[in-house]
Write a protein that holds these residues in place. Structure first.
Motif, PDB file in Angstrom:
ATOM      1  N   MET A  90      87.108  12.217 108.732  1.00 26.69           N
ATOM      2  CA  MET A  90      87.468  13.491 109.337  1.00 26.69           C
ATOM      3  C   MET A  90      86.918  14.681 108.559  1.00 26.69           C
ATOM      4  O   MET A  90      86.821  15.787 109.100  1.00 26.69           O
ATOM      5  CB  MET A  90      88.988  13.587 109.454  1.00 26.69           C
ATOM      6  CG  MET A  90      89.590  12.550 110.391  1.00 26.69           C
ATOM      7  SD  MET A  90      91.403  12.596 110.468  1.00 26.69           S
ATOM      8  CE  MET A  90      91.669  14.192 111.241  1.00 26.69           C
ATOM      9  N   SER A  91      86.564  14.462 107.291  1.00 29.34           N
ATOM     10  CA  SER A  91      85.964  15.525 106.493  1.00 29.34           C
ATOM     11  C   SER A  91      84.458  15.594 106.703  1.00 29.34           C
ATOM     12  O   SER A  91      83.848  16.663 106.611  1.00 29.34           O
ATOM     13  CB  SER A  91      86.256  15.298 105.002  1.00 29.34           C
ATOM     14  OG  SER A  91      87.636  15.369 104.746  1.00 29.34           O
ATOM     15  N   GLY A  92      83.841  14.441 106.969  1.00 33.63           N
ATOM     16  CA  GLY A  92      82.391  14.393 107.108  1.00 33.63           C
ATOM     17  C   GLY A  92      81.871  14.848 108.449  1.00 33.63           C
ATOM     18  O   GLY A  92      80.695  15.174 108.579  1.00 33.63           O
ATOM     19  N   MET A  93      82.751  14.845 109.461  1.00 30.01           N
ATOM     20  CA  MET A  93      82.312  15.263 110.796  1.00 30.01           C
ATOM     21  C   MET A  93      83.505  15.789 111.574  1.00 30.01           C
ATOM     22  O   MET A  93      84.649  15.462 111.275  1.00 30.01           O
ATOM     23  CB  MET A  93      81.675  14.089 111.537  1.00 30.01           C
ATOM     24  CG  MET A  93      82.600  12.901 111.762  1.00 30.01           C
ATOM     25  SD  MET A  93      81.822  11.548 112.689  1.00 30.01           S
ATOM     26  CE  MET A  93      80.614  10.983 111.494  1.00 30.01           C
ATOM     27  N   SER A  94      83.218  16.609 112.558  1.00 27.93           N
ATOM     28  CA  SER A  94      84.288  17.116 113.407  1.00 27.93           C
ATOM     29  C   SER A  94      84.810  15.993 114.293  1.00 27.93           C
ATOM     30  O   SER A  94      84.168  14.954 114.463  1.00 27.93           O
ATOM     31  CB  SER A  94      83.769  18.260 114.285  1.00 27.93           C
ATOM     32  OG  SER A  94      82.824  17.762 115.223  1.00 27.93           O
ATOM     33  N   ALA A  95      85.981  16.190 114.869  1.00 33.42           N
ATOM     34  CA  ALA A  95      86.536  15.200 115.787  1.00 33.42           C
ATOM     35  C   ALA A  95      85.588  14.973 116.960  1.00 33.42           C
ATOM     36  O   ALA A  95      85.383  13.847 117.401  1.00 33.42           O
ATOM     37  CB  ALA A  95      87.910  15.652 116.289  1.00 33.42           C
ATOM     38  N   GLN A  96      85.006  16.061 117.460  1.00 31.62           N
ATOM     39  CA  GLN A  96      84.070  15.953 118.579  1.00 31.62           C
ATOM     40  C   GLN A  96      82.866  15.095 118.201  1.00 31.62           C
ATOM     41  O   GLN A  96      82.424  14.235 118.973  1.00 31.62           O
ATOM     42  CB  GLN A  96      83.595  17.344 119.004  1.00 31.62           C
ATOM     43  CG  GLN A  96      82.593  17.360 120.152  1.00 31.62           C
ATOM     44  CD  GLN A  96      83.216  16.893 121.452  1.00 31.62           C
ATOM     45  OE1 GLN A  96      84.382  17.146 121.703  1.00 31.62           O
ATOM     46  NE2 GLN A  96      82.442  16.206 122.272  1.00 31.62           N
ATOM     47  N   HIS A  97      82.351  15.302 116.998  1.00 32.74           N
ATOM     48  CA  HIS A  97      81.189  14.535 116.532  1.00 32.74           C
ATOM     49  C   HIS A  97      81.537  13.061 116.377  1.00 32.74           C
ATOM     50  O   HIS A  97      80.744  12.178 116.733  1.00 32.74           O
ATOM     51  CB  HIS A  97      80.699  15.111 115.203  1.00 32.74           C
ATOM     52  CG  HIS A  97      79.393  14.547 114.739  1.00 32.74           C
ATOM     53  ND1 HIS A  97      78.866  14.798 113.495  1.00 32.74           N
ATOM     54  CD2 HIS A  97      78.508  13.713 115.350  1.00 32.74           C
ATOM     55  CE1 HIS A  97      77.720  14.159 113.363  1.00 32.74           C
ATOM     56  NE2 HIS A  97      77.485  13.489 114.470  1.00 32.74           N
ATOM     57  N   PHE A  98      82.741  12.780 115.855  1.00 36.02           N
ATOM     58  CA  PHE A  98      83.155  11.391 115.685  1.00 36.02           C
ATOM     59  C   PHE A  98      83.298  10.699 117.040  1.00 36.02           C
ATOM     60  O   PHE A  98      82.836   9.573 117.231  1.00 36.02           O
ATOM     61  CB  PHE A  98      84.469  11.311 114.922  1.00 36.02           C
ATOM     62  CG  PHE A  98      84.982   9.904 114.770  1.00 36.02           C
ATOM     63  CD1 PHE A  98      84.379   9.020 113.889  1.00 36.02           C
ATOM     64  CD2 PHE A  98      86.049   9.460 115.533  1.00 36.02           C
ATOM     65  CE1 PHE A  98      84.836   7.718 113.761  1.00 36.02           C
ATOM     66  CE2 PHE A  98      86.520   8.161 115.413  1.00 36.02           C
ATOM     67  CZ  PHE A  98      85.909   7.283 114.520  1.00 36.02           C
ATOM     68  N   VAL A  99      83.945  11.380 117.977  1.00 33.99           N
ATOM     69  CA  VAL A  99      84.111  10.803 119.320  1.00 33.99           C
ATOM     70  C   VAL A  99      82.755  10.518 119.951  1.00 33.99           C
ATOM     71  O   VAL A  99      82.529   9.451 120.538  1.00 33.99           O
ATOM     72  CB  VAL A  99      84.941  11.745 120.213  1.00 33.99           C
ATOM     73  CG1 VAL A  99      84.947  11.244 121.655  1.00 33.99           C
ATOM     74  CG2 VAL A  99      86.376  11.841 119.700  1.00 33.99           C
ATOM     75  N   GLN A 100      81.824  11.462 119.828  1.00 34.10           N
ATOM     76  CA  GLN A 100      80.488  11.270 120.395  1.00 34.10           C
ATOM     77  C   GLN A 100      79.775  10.104 119.720  1.00 34.10           C
ATOM     78  O   GLN A 100      79.093   9.311 120.387  1.00 34.10           O
ATOM     79  CB  GLN A 100      79.673  12.550 120.242  1.00 34.10           C
ATOM     80  CG  GLN A 100      80.121  13.680 121.155  1.00 34.10           C
ATOM     81  CD  GLN A 100      79.345  14.967 120.925  1.00 34.10           C
ATOM     82  OE1 GLN A 100      78.616  15.092 119.935  1.00 34.10           O
ATOM     83  NE2 GLN A 100      79.500  15.925 121.811  1.00 34.10           N
ATOM     84  N   SER A 101      79.930   9.995 118.393  1.00 28.25           N
ATOM     85  CA  SER A 101      79.278   8.903 117.671  1.00 28.25           C
ATOM     86  C   SER A 101      79.790   7.550 118.152  1.00 28.25           C
ATOM     87  O   SER A 101      79.017   6.602 118.318  1.00 28.25           O
ATOM     88  CB  SER A 101      79.532   9.049 116.161  1.00 28.25           C
ATOM     89  OG  SER A 101      78.929  10.226 115.661  1.00 28.25           O
ATOM     90  N   VAL A 102      81.095   7.461 118.380  1.00 31.91           N
ATOM     91  CA  VAL A 102      81.680   6.209 118.872  1.00 31.91           C
ATOM     92  C   VAL A 102      81.211   5.917 120.288  1.00 31.91           C
ATOM     93  O   VAL A 102      80.799   4.797 120.613  1.00 31.91           O
ATOM     94  CB  VAL A 102      83.224   6.271 118.812  1.00 31.91           C
ATOM     95  CG1 VAL A 102      83.836   5.069 119.533  1.00 31.91           C
ATOM     96  CG2 VAL A 102      83.696   6.315 117.362  1.00 31.91           C
ATOM     97  N   GLN A 103      81.256   6.920 121.137  1.00 29.58           N
ATOM     98  CA  GLN A 103      80.862   6.733 122.534  1.00 29.58           C
ATOM     99  C   GLN A 103      79.389   6.353 122.670  1.00 29.58           C
ATOM    100  O   GLN A 103      79.013   5.592 123.566  1.00 29.58           O
ATOM    101  CB  GLN A 103      81.167   7.997 123.340  1.00 29.58           C
ATOM    102  CG  GLN A 103      82.649   8.272 123.508  1.00 29.58           C
ATOM    103  CD  GLN A 103      82.932   9.595 124.180  1.00 29.58           C
ATOM    104  OE1 GLN A 103      82.076  10.490 124.235  1.00 29.58           O
ATOM    105  NE2 GLN A 103      84.141   9.759 124.694  1.00 29.58           N
TER     106      GLN A 103
END
Length: 207
Positions: A90-103
């Motif tokens: 959560m520190s390395g990327m925004s929530a939006q970025h994490f969700v996009q990376s997973v998707q």
């Protein structure tokens, strides 16, 4: 369970905070997404919290919003992901970025996070895909003004409250090695940069 804290921010040295709640000092660890939006030391602060009890420790983690805490709770349910790794994600990327990376199945981005190896990243992609279907993944913020705090402990040779020292402490606390943190701060650091700016630049460079 402690679900929320409201008190006075006594000290901050990312990712650790000390909050005075009616005379009781609570030590809280927060992701950088929360740290960036903290008020100045001495000002009131409100955090939603997640309490972890282990055999060797009792740990309290804080977040600016219920959504941010919800993402943290989803992450620590994944196999091989503990609270420290969840904070690093959560520190390395925004929530939006994490969700996009997973998707998008973006394995290369996830393995850049400290402590996340290829196998863990692969498990995250598989396990989090369904869990994040209904998660809106918005940028989290309380709207509080950014603040500069004081260091809780002198860790490095520089003054404990110097921006570079605070940034070093934050990166090491998130799981990066001393040598790696020093190298990236030397690369991105410029005169006049605040601790928050150094941390943001360093995390961006390493991702």
């Amino acid at each position: 369970m402690i679900g929320r804290l409201h008190g006075i921010l006594l000290a901050k040295l990312a990712p650790d905070l000390l909050i005075d709640v009616q005379g009781v000092g609570y030590e809280v660890q927060v992701p950088m997404s929360c740290y960036y939006d903290l008020p100045e030391v001495g000002q009131p602060v409100t955090l939603f919290t997640h309490f972890v009890v282990r055999e060797d420790a009792q740990l309290l983690f804080g977040f600016n919003s219920l959504d941010e805490r919800a993402l943290f709770r989803l992450l620590i349910k994944a196999q091989g992901v503990g609270p420290k790794m969840a904070l690093a994600i959560m520190s390395g990327m925004s929530a939006q970025h994490f969700v996009q990376s997973v998707q998008q199945g973006d394995l290369s981005t996830l393995v850049k996070i400290p402590g996340v190896g290829r196998k863990t990243a692969e498990r995250l992609l598989v396990e989090m895909r369904d869990r994040l279907k209904d998660f809106r993944g918005a940028e989290m913020s309380t709207g509080l003004p950014n603040g500069k705090g004081v260091a809780m402990n002198p860790v490095f040779a520089e003054p404990a409250n110097s921006p570079r020292s605070e940034a070093m402490s934050a990166l090491v606390g998130l799981g990066y090695k001393d040598s790696q943190a020093q190298q990236v701060l030397k690369k991105v650091g410029q005169d006049g940069m605040s601790a928050e700016e150094l941390i943001r630049a360093a995390l961006k460079a390493m991702m």
